[in-house]
Design a protein around this motif. Structure first.
Motif: not given
Length: 454
Positions: A82, A112, A55, A125-126, A50, A165, A53, A47, A84
């Protein structure tokens, strides 16, 4: 089928369990393909794209390259990039079902992640993070560990996810005063039959890297396909990252495996005829792992120096050097002797750990001494054979981060239901006054510490 064939296809050799094919020499060289029909499954997630936050450029490459490597090692790979929240949940559910029928299960994640109140979370990522309720959008690492436990023989958890993060800072501002948003990830003790590998130590942040892959994944890809015992493979990965980072990034590694496991072969084993043979030369590293566990539990410079003197060419030598450097650096930064003598004397310590998940709560008392500002406490419970040792340097203003190490007692009192006698470790942030002090445990579960001077 002959006795020899049955021996080969069962996948066992001289009491060591070889997961891939192997080669037997019996008067002539005989190479057999896959020696056992072991089922291997892996979930690989990267992932990086993002929405809310920073990327990360490498996780998509990391996941692609790791998935290809694992497929070459015979894994059925579930792969996602990536993801969701809904997609990440779907893949973890697929993986849980696949792990229940597997002999070997491996989970790899690059992206992350964060810890909150001692619990580790992986971030879709979402996902957004404005308060504690948003953590329900994340994937709990504890749930992944539970899914891995369904595999019959070997379970591997790899988290290349200790990047900085920024969303964690937002949660700190909105969290309750009693909540703990720690740096990096909280330590995970490996349940029996499991390997847990983080890209850096618990509570620390790892580099994302400037090349195609992160520093940790670069080392992982270099070693994971080597025909070595799996514990040695992960020790080599840790040493590679530590050396390549200029001794600034040391991966966290926890192993709880019995026997020898191999992901790749061939492994050559000689079945000799009845003629007498010369005795094999002893392996100078045969007892290195047992000695390392003892030295790591003691946690002093002299213990690590003794390990280095005995096993300078074995797997844990680099880690021993790292521990020695770290401890000596702490001593160099410690205040002058006279500045912290106000705390010298004998202290009573009370440890109070509340129930956490399935782990029962408990209270433990032990005695401690502070001499020239150096804190030391040690205790062994004769009923359970559990041990606890706490060490650290108390600064002149009474602030300190203590290091606790020991061996677990009954499984019911451990977060991951670790087997009795399993090594563990964590840190304690504490504040001492003239005759009293208090502290809290930083990793895995909430525990409070009370210090009273006699």
């Amino acid at each position: 089928m002959s006795a020899l064939s049955r021996f080969c296809f069962a996948g066992f050799c001289l009491r060591d369990y070889y997961l891939p094919g192997f080669c037997l020499t019996f008067f002539v060289s005989l190479c057999i393909g896959p020696a056992s029909a072991d089922t291997r499954v892996a979930l690989v997630i990267g992932n990086g794209a993002y929405v809310s936050t920073a990327q990360l450029p490498n996780p998509s490459h990391d996941a692609e390259d790791v998935a290809a490597s694992l497929r070459r090692s015979g894994f059925e790979v579930i792969q996602g990039v990536d993801l969701r929240q809904a997609d990440m949940q779907d893949l973890t559910i697929r993986f849980a079902r696949a792990a229940s029928r597997a002999d070997v299960a491996l989970f790899y994640y690059s992206g992350h992640a964060m810890q909150y109140n001692g619990v580790n979370y992986l971030m879709p990522v979402d996902a957004t993070l404005t308060d504690e309720a948003d953590l329900k959008r994340f994937v709990r690492v504890d749930d992944i560990v539970n899914d891995l436990q369904q595999a019959k023989n070997l379970r591997i958890l790899v988290l290349d996810s200790c990047r900085d993060n920024p969303l964690a800072d937002m949660l700190k501002r909105s969290a309750t005063r009693a909540a703990s948003v720690g740096r990096g990830l909280s330590k995970v003790e490996a349940p029996r039959g499991t390997i847990v590998s983080f890209s850096t130590q618990s509570g620390q942040v790892a580099a994302d890297g400037t090349g195609r892959n992160s520093p940790y994944t670069t080392a992982f890809l270099k070693h994971i396909e080597e025909p070595h015992e799996i514990g040695d493979v992960f020790r080599d990965i840790s040493s590679e990252v530590y050396d390549a980072s200029g001794k600034t990034q040391l991966p966290e590694l926890s192993l709880s495996i019995i026997g020898k496991f191999y992901l790749n072969g061939p492994v050559s084993v000689t079945v000799a005829p009845a003629a007498p043979q010369a005795a094999p030369r002893p392996d100078p590293c045969a007892s290195a792992e047992a000695h390392w566990k003892a030295a790591d539990t003691i946690g002093t410079v002299s213990a690590f120096e003794d390990h280095l003197a005995r096993f300078s060419s074995c797997s844990f030598a680099s880690l021993a050097k790292a521990r020695i450097d770290g401890l000596k650096q702490k001593v160099a930064l410690a205040p002058a002797t006279g500045e912290s003598r106000m705390f010298d004397g004998k202290w009573d310590v009370t440890v109070n750990c509340a129930s956490s998940g399935k782990a029962l709560g408990y209270t433990r008392t032990l005695s401690a001494t502070i001499a020239d500002g150096v804190f030391h406490a040690e205790d062994r419970d004769p009923r359970t054979n559990s041990t606890l040792a706490i060490d650290g340097q108390v600064s002149a203003d009474g602030k300190t981060t203590l290091s606790a190490r020991g061996l677990t007692g009954p499984s019911a009192y451990t977060v991951n239901n670790s087997a009795p006698g399993s090594p563990y470790g964590y840190t304690i942030d504490a504040q001492f006054e003239r005759s009293r002090g208090s502290g809290k445990r930083n990793e895995l579960r909430p525990c409070s510490f009370t210090f009273v001077k006699r």
